[in-house]
Write a protein that holds these residues in place. Structure first.
Motif, PDB file in Angstrom:
ATOM      1  N   PHE A   3      33.773  46.197  33.340  1.00 46.82           N
ATOM      2  CA  PHE A   3      33.226  45.583  34.540  1.00 46.82           C
ATOM      3  C   PHE A   3      31.864  44.983  34.230  1.00 46.82           C
ATOM      4  O   PHE A   3      31.077  45.548  33.470  1.00 46.82           O
ATOM      5  N   ILE A 256      28.944  47.635  49.185  1.00 47.45           N
ATOM      6  CA  ILE A 256      30.100  46.741  49.062  1.00 47.45           C
ATOM      7  C   ILE A 256      30.168  45.786  50.254  1.00 47.45           C
ATOM      8  O   ILE A 256      30.385  44.577  50.092  1.00 47.45           O
ATOM      9  N   THR A 288      32.025  50.176  41.433  1.00 49.69           N
ATOM     10  CA  THR A 288      32.936  50.005  40.295  1.00 49.69           C
ATOM     11  C   THR A 288      34.348  50.435  40.656  1.00 49.69           C
ATOM     12  O   THR A 288      35.329  49.755  40.301  1.00 49.69           O
ATOM     13  N   MET A 291      35.895  47.747  42.820  1.00 56.31           N
ATOM     14  CA  MET A 291      36.278  46.579  42.019  1.00 56.31           C
ATOM     15  C   MET A 291      37.542  46.851  41.221  1.00 56.31           C
ATOM     16  O   MET A 291      38.432  46.008  41.120  1.00 56.31           O
ATOM     17  N   GLU A 292      37.643  48.050  40.667  1.00 60.82           N
ATOM     18  CA  GLU A 292      38.831  48.399  39.884  1.00 60.82           C
ATOM     19  C   GLU A 292      40.081  48.400  40.751  1.00 60.82           C
ATOM     20  O   GLU A 292      41.118  47.850  40.358  1.00 60.82           O
ATOM     21  N   MET A 296      39.019  43.421  40.324  1.00 59.65           N
ATOM     22  CA  MET A 296      37.846  42.558  40.121  1.00 59.65           C
ATOM     23  C   MET A 296      37.127  43.008  38.858  1.00 59.65           C
ATOM     24  O   MET A 296      36.927  44.207  38.645  1.00 59.65           O
ATOM     25  N   ARG A 297      36.695  42.062  38.040  1.00 63.17           N
ATOM     26  CA  ARG A 297      36.023  42.418  36.796  1.00 63.17           C
ATOM     27  C   ARG A 297      34.572  41.968  36.748  1.00 63.17           C
ATOM     28  O   ARG A 297      33.847  42.317  35.833  1.00 63.17           O
ATOM     29  N   ASP A 301      34.043  37.627  40.806  1.00 65.52           N
ATOM     30  CA  ASP A 301      35.349  37.980  41.374  1.00 65.52           C
ATOM     31  C   ASP A 301      35.174  38.548  42.782  1.00 65.52           C
ATOM     32  O   ASP A 301      35.932  38.213  43.699  1.00 65.52           O
ATOM     33  N   LEU A 302      34.173  39.401  42.950  1.00 63.78           N
ATOM     34  CA  LEU A 302      33.938  39.996  44.269  1.00 63.78           C
ATOM     35  C   LEU A 302      33.474  38.950  45.264  1.00 63.78           C
ATOM     36  O   LEU A 302      33.942  38.901  46.404  1.00 63.78           O
TER      37      LEU A 302
END
Length: 349
Positions: A3, A256, A288, A291-292, A296-297, A301-302
């Protein structure tokens, strides 16, 4: 899966989107080191107030204006417990903090007008500040003819201060403005980013003395962030303006939500007072995991998953282009001074 939490906030390359907000805690060297080890992207030092900068101006022989004299006279009639006793001590703190740590150190100025800040802002830059946060307050309504005059005064201060430095200038605004999205667009030519929102003590009335009193408290962990709606409005209307969420970021869900609402970074203070620097690591771990689970990396992406509405495919494409430009600028640690462009950040003639 690896990430990438690094992000670019107004020209500052940060290893994470979590910034420690201005507070006395950041004066302590061991605490700053713990914040750095926990994953903070940057640290904001406690504020130096306009009254202290005016006193510094007098010491160096700069003539002060009638308005500055009035501000200084008012401060003499009021007891203040400054986190940092004077401007000279603050410059030493900036220099020591930036030299001993590996994180960007953001100096904080708090006051009403630009005044002699242009000179002092240059001193902060020379002392090692990676950026300056200007916490803007305006005086009583009787001091202005209209709300437009208040906004013009702030814009003039931002323009003048930005012209005096080469490092990013972030503007911390309160809630009491007619339309913050419109202010954001007007400040594209001076501010490197906005912090939403600056907190202020709540006003109470003492029934024993029949006088007003100020109350200051930490935000509680269960409280939802107060700025999500404003973040979405400002980001949707003016996505070229980098944004920092401030106020009520208590755990990873809040972080987030702030990032999905349009913030590039979030500032946290109360949670660190409650839980210590480990609150930073806890929030980043939660980010994290989110995102996982959503494949999302990277922060880009987010950001492209933000729930914003656009009137056309062309607007959506332009929005993605602006986001990509923000993230592609991560080779530098300073902004290219002012941003000139339309609401999408496209160059204007």
């Amino acid at each position: 899966m690896s990430f990438q939490l690094h992000t670019n906030f107004g020209g500052l390359l940060l290893k994470s989107p979590l910034i420690v907000g201005a507070c006395p805690m950041t004066m302590n060297e061991q605490t700053r080191r713990a914040m750095q080890d926990a994953g903070a992207g940057a640290i904001v030092l406690p504020s130096l107030f306009e009254e202290q900068v005016i006193q510094w101006s007098i010491k160096i022989g700069r003539p002060i204006t009638d308005r500055e004299k009035a501000i200084l006279d008012q401060s003499k009639r009021t007891k203040h417990n400054w986190a940092c006793p004077d401007a000279e001590s603050y410059l030493a703190l900036v220099n020591r903090s930036s030299t001993l740590g590996n994180l960007p150190i953001i100096a904080s100025l708090n006051g009403f007008t630009a005044g002699g800040w242009m000179d002092f802002a240059g001193e902060l830059q020379e002392a090692g500040a990676a950026a300056i946060e200007l916490n803007v307050h305006h005086g009583r309504p009787a001091n202005y003819e209209s709300s437009a005059e208040i906004e013009t005064t702030i814009q003039d201060a931002v323009r003048d201060l930005n012209a005096a430095i080469r490092i990013p200038l972030f503007i911390k605004l309160g809630r009491n403005f007619t339309s913050i999205p419109h202010i954001a667009r007007q400040m594209l030519s001076g501010a490197s980013g906005l912090v939403l929102h600056g907190r202020a003590p709540t006003v109470d009335l003492c029934l024993d003395t029949l006088k007003p009193a100020s109350r200051w408290r930490l935000t509680k962990a269960h409280e939802e962030p107060e700025s999500l709606d404003t973040l979405m409005q400002v980001h949707s209307y003016c996505p070229a303006m980098p944004l920092a969420a401030s106020g009520g970021i208590g755990h990873s869900d809040h972080l987030i939500k702030a990032l999905l609402s349009g913030a590039d970074v979030a500032m946290v203070t109360s949670a660190i007072y409650r839980e210590g620097p480990d609150a930073i690591r806890s929030m980043l771990d939660g980010l994290t995991r989110f995102m996982e689970s959503n494949h999302m990396r990277s922060m880009l992406d987010l950001q492209t998953k933000r729930p914003l509405e656009f009137t056309s495919d062309e607007d959506r494409a332009a929005y993605i282009s602006v986001l990509t430009a923000h993230l592609d600028a991560t080779e530098t640690t300073t902004t290219s001074h002012a941003i000139h462009g339309d609401q999408w950040g496209h160059p204007t003639a």
